[in-house]
Enzyme design. Structure first.
Site, mmCIF file in Angstrom:
data_model
loop_
_atom_site.group_PDB
_atom_site.id
_atom_site.type_symbol
_atom_site.label_atom_id
_atom_site.label_comp_id
_atom_site.label_asym_id
_atom_site.label_seq_id
_atom_site.Cartn_x
_atom_site.Cartn_y
_atom_site.Cartn_z
ATOM 1 N N LYS A 124 3.721 2.322 -3.619
ATOM 2 C CA LYS A 124 2.780 2.476 -2.502
ATOM 3 C C LYS A 124 2.927 3.872 -1.928
ATOM 4 O O LYS A 124 3.687 4.128 -0.999
ATOM 5 C CB LYS A 124 3.064 1.428 -1.428
ATOM 6 C CG LYS A 124 1.880 1.160 -0.516
ATOM 7 C CD LYS A 124 0.770 0.460 -1.279
ATOM 8 C CE LYS A 124 -0.448 0.195 -0.409
ATOM 9 N NZ LYS A 124 -1.561 -0.383 -1.170
ATOM 10 N N SER A 183 -5.870 -2.273 -3.390
ATOM 11 C CA SER A 183 -5.217 -2.607 -2.131
ATOM 12 C C SER A 183 -6.123 -3.551 -1.343
ATOM 13 O O SER A 183 -6.409 -4.655 -1.792
ATOM 14 C CB SER A 183 -4.884 -1.341 -1.354
ATOM 15 O OG SER A 183 -3.814 -1.576 -0.458
#
Length: 602
Positions: free
Chosen positions: A193, A394
């Site tokens: 991430k 996401s």
């Protein structure tokens, strides 16, 4: 004195007349636009569709400002992929359209998948037996990829082709923030991430480097394969050309030798070539159809059968779309508005199935959950099929996961299952550099936790609470995908951790059901709804140019955009970090499900 009053009166009268005349022309221009929008184009015999690959190409078209139209700035507007594909299909069906003339230029595509979908539409056009000819003074890399589908590619003598491979450098602002006394605090789950890294690091992490390398290699190899097929050159030979030299600076004759172009031509020569294909004399005019002309050509496809709704959701996912001076602009997926729209589609008995077209790198986790819940309500009443565009990652994957079936374009960027919280701390700036102190009383230990997060010297406890919340949010994300995709949470975690995937790989790990286009998604929706005859209708409706003059509360004005452009020019390299800082100050306490920055290609 009498002369002074005469001159003053004459000046006032002159200004009044000028304003009246300008107002008259403005009204005439608006009336002309209204008439133009309502009029249909009649295709002349032996016509050519002229498609100019310049400007930016985005998921969906947005109507331009009437002010731009009056000033003759319409060509500077962005193009919508939906309009481009629709026009190409009309050109394929129109008997009097004999071919497409692709005029290359400096075009920017909002994602590799956008360029791929445009090329696929042109490839389908060729199945009609009609021709495509491409010509340019300069081919940027993505433009050349699209143009490589043409029967013949021509280049201006002295022109260039920018074929060099994909990649680029990311910006890291930690060094700047250190000098300012600002520290970004990140709570996240997912070793891949990487969205927070531009604020928390001075270089790229090994995990981000790994995922980016795999992603760029996948896109580049796909492009090489398709360009190679179009030009009858091996992918290896094309890759070697990109490695051996900077193609943009090569001698134009070398492009012919390398089979990248068929011939070098000057503009008058390409006109003669088109006339030859149309079998008309050199003295005859070429009947040309522009993109706007093709959009006004009546479609031969009838709206028979049951209705399938195609809902477009593209841009950042946000809680609200309140526009202010430093918002950054752009189209957003507003959680509350989108959820309400989807509930209406669920209750609409005329809509038999919904295709949810997603092109988003994510955003607010809260807004994503509101949309996901609404998708589940639709699914309970009728089939929902997701069609992924440039990205569905996401938060974009979050809202896609509950669908009955998921299609993605081969170059779609998806996954990025992970979340984060990013909070700036200004104690170094405010207390150490500016000398401002804080003191006060509270009734409870953490009554002022928000202030302490942003201004406290020691906020370890508060950051631990935030990390706990992020951990819980990530587990929730895993459970959501697990439920939607029929996978175990541990399976999702193994392909999660915030990692982005190309759809060609995502199919193998069950994040996507099948590679396919928006049309494929519509066909699947019809199959699931057991419809033999059907037509599609796009939602939500596009904003008109009137919205530019009289904007609603959730839409930016024409002036906002112009001010934004001026700010970018004024601030230069400082614009991006200042906008990032401003946005995280505004939204830093919110949990974000957002992938790495958007990947535009030129």
């Amino acid at each position: 004195m009498k002369q002074f009053f005469k001159m003053t009166l004459a000046t006032i009268c002159g200004i009044a007349i000028f304003i009246t005349v300008m107002g008259f022309f403005f009204v005439i221009s608006l009336l002309g636009m209204i008439a133009s929008d309502s009029a249909s184009t009649k295709v002349k015999e032996n016509s050519v569709f002229v498609l100019k690959l310049t400007g930016s190409v985005n998921e969906r078209s947005e109507e331009g400002s009437p002010i731009d139209a009056v000033l003759g700035m319409g060509d500077m507007e962005s193009m919508g992929l939906d309009d481009l594909i629709s026009s190409i299909r009309k050109a394929k069906d129109e008997e009097e359209v004999k071919g497409i003339y692709l005029e290359g230029g400096v075009a920017s595509f909002d994602s590799p998948a956008t360029a791929q979908q445009l090329r696929d539409a042109l490839k389908d056009f060729k199945k009609s037996g009609k021709w495509i000819v491409a010509y340019a003074d300069q081919y940027m890399q993505a433009t050349y990829y699209v143009a490589s589908v043409a029967d013949k590619i021509y280049l201006n003598d002295g022109g260039s082709i920018d074929l060099k491979g994909l990649g680029g450098k990311s910006e890291y602002y930690k060094g700047l923030y250190d000098k300012l006394g600002i520290k970004y605090q990140a709570a996240k789950v997912g070793k891949y991430k990487s969205y927070v890294e531009s604020n928390t690091r001075t270089d790229m992490s090994e995990y981000d480097r790994e995922q980016r390398q795999v992603m760029y290699n996948g896109i580049w190899n796909y492009w090489l394969k398709e360009i190679g097929e179009g030009r009858k050159v091996t992918p290896e030979a094309l890759n070697q050309l990109a490695n051996d030299s900077i193609m943009a600076f090569a001698d134009s004759k070398d492009y012919v030798k390398a089979k990248l172009v068929d011939k070098l031509m000057f503009p008058e020569e390409i006109k003669a070539e088109i006339k030859k294909r149309l079998k008309i004399d050199n003295d005859d005019d070429i009947n040309q159809l522009s993109l706007s002309d093709m959009l006004n050509v009546k479609s031969k496809k009838k709206d028979d059968g049951e209705k399938i709704a195609v809902y477009y959701a593209y841009g950042s996912i946000v809680d609200n779309n309140t526009m202010d001076l430093l918002s950054g602009g752009g189209h957003n997926i507003v959680g509350k508005t989108t959820a309400e729209d989807l509930r209406k589609l669920a209750d609409d008995e005329d809509v038999k199935a919904v295709v949810f077209r997603v092109n988003s790198g994510g955003g607010s986790a809260y807004a994503s959950e509101q949309i996901r819940h609404a998708i589940k309500l639709v699914k309970a009443k009728k089939p929902v099929v997701v069609s992924m565009g440039g990205a569905a990652a996401s938060g974009g994957y979050w809202i896609s996961s509950p669908a009955n079936y998921i299609f993605a374009e081969p170059m779609t960027i998806t996954g990025s299952i992970g979340i984060f919280g990013l909070v700036p701390n200004f104690s170094g700036l405010v207390q150490d550099k500016l000398g401002i102190a804080f003191d006060g009383v509270t009734t409870n230990k953490y009554s002022d936790y928000e202030t302490n997060l942003v201004l406290g010297k020691d906020n370890t406890a508060e950051m631990n609470f935030l990390q706990t919340s992020i951990n819980r949010g990530y587990q929730n994300f895993l459970d959501i995908v697990s439920e939607g995709r029929g996978m175990k949470p541990a399976e999702v975690d193994s392909v999660g951790q915030g990692r982005v995937w190309l759809a060609t790989d995502a199919v193998k790990i069950k994040l996507v059901d099948k590679l396919g286009s928006l049309d494929d998604a519509v066909k699947k929706a019809a199959e699931l709804a057991k419809l033999s005859e059907y037509h599609t209708e796009a939602y939500p409706g596009k904003g008109s140019w009137m919205d530019q003059l009289f904007p609603s509360d959730n839409k930016g004005t024409y002036l906002d955009g112009k001010i934004q452009e001026e700010l970018k020019t004024l601030l230069g390299e400082m614009y991006e970090p200042l906008m990032e800082l401003r946005q995280t100050v505004k939204d830093g306490n919110r949990i974000q499900a957002r992938m790495l920055e958007d990947i535009r290609v030129k």
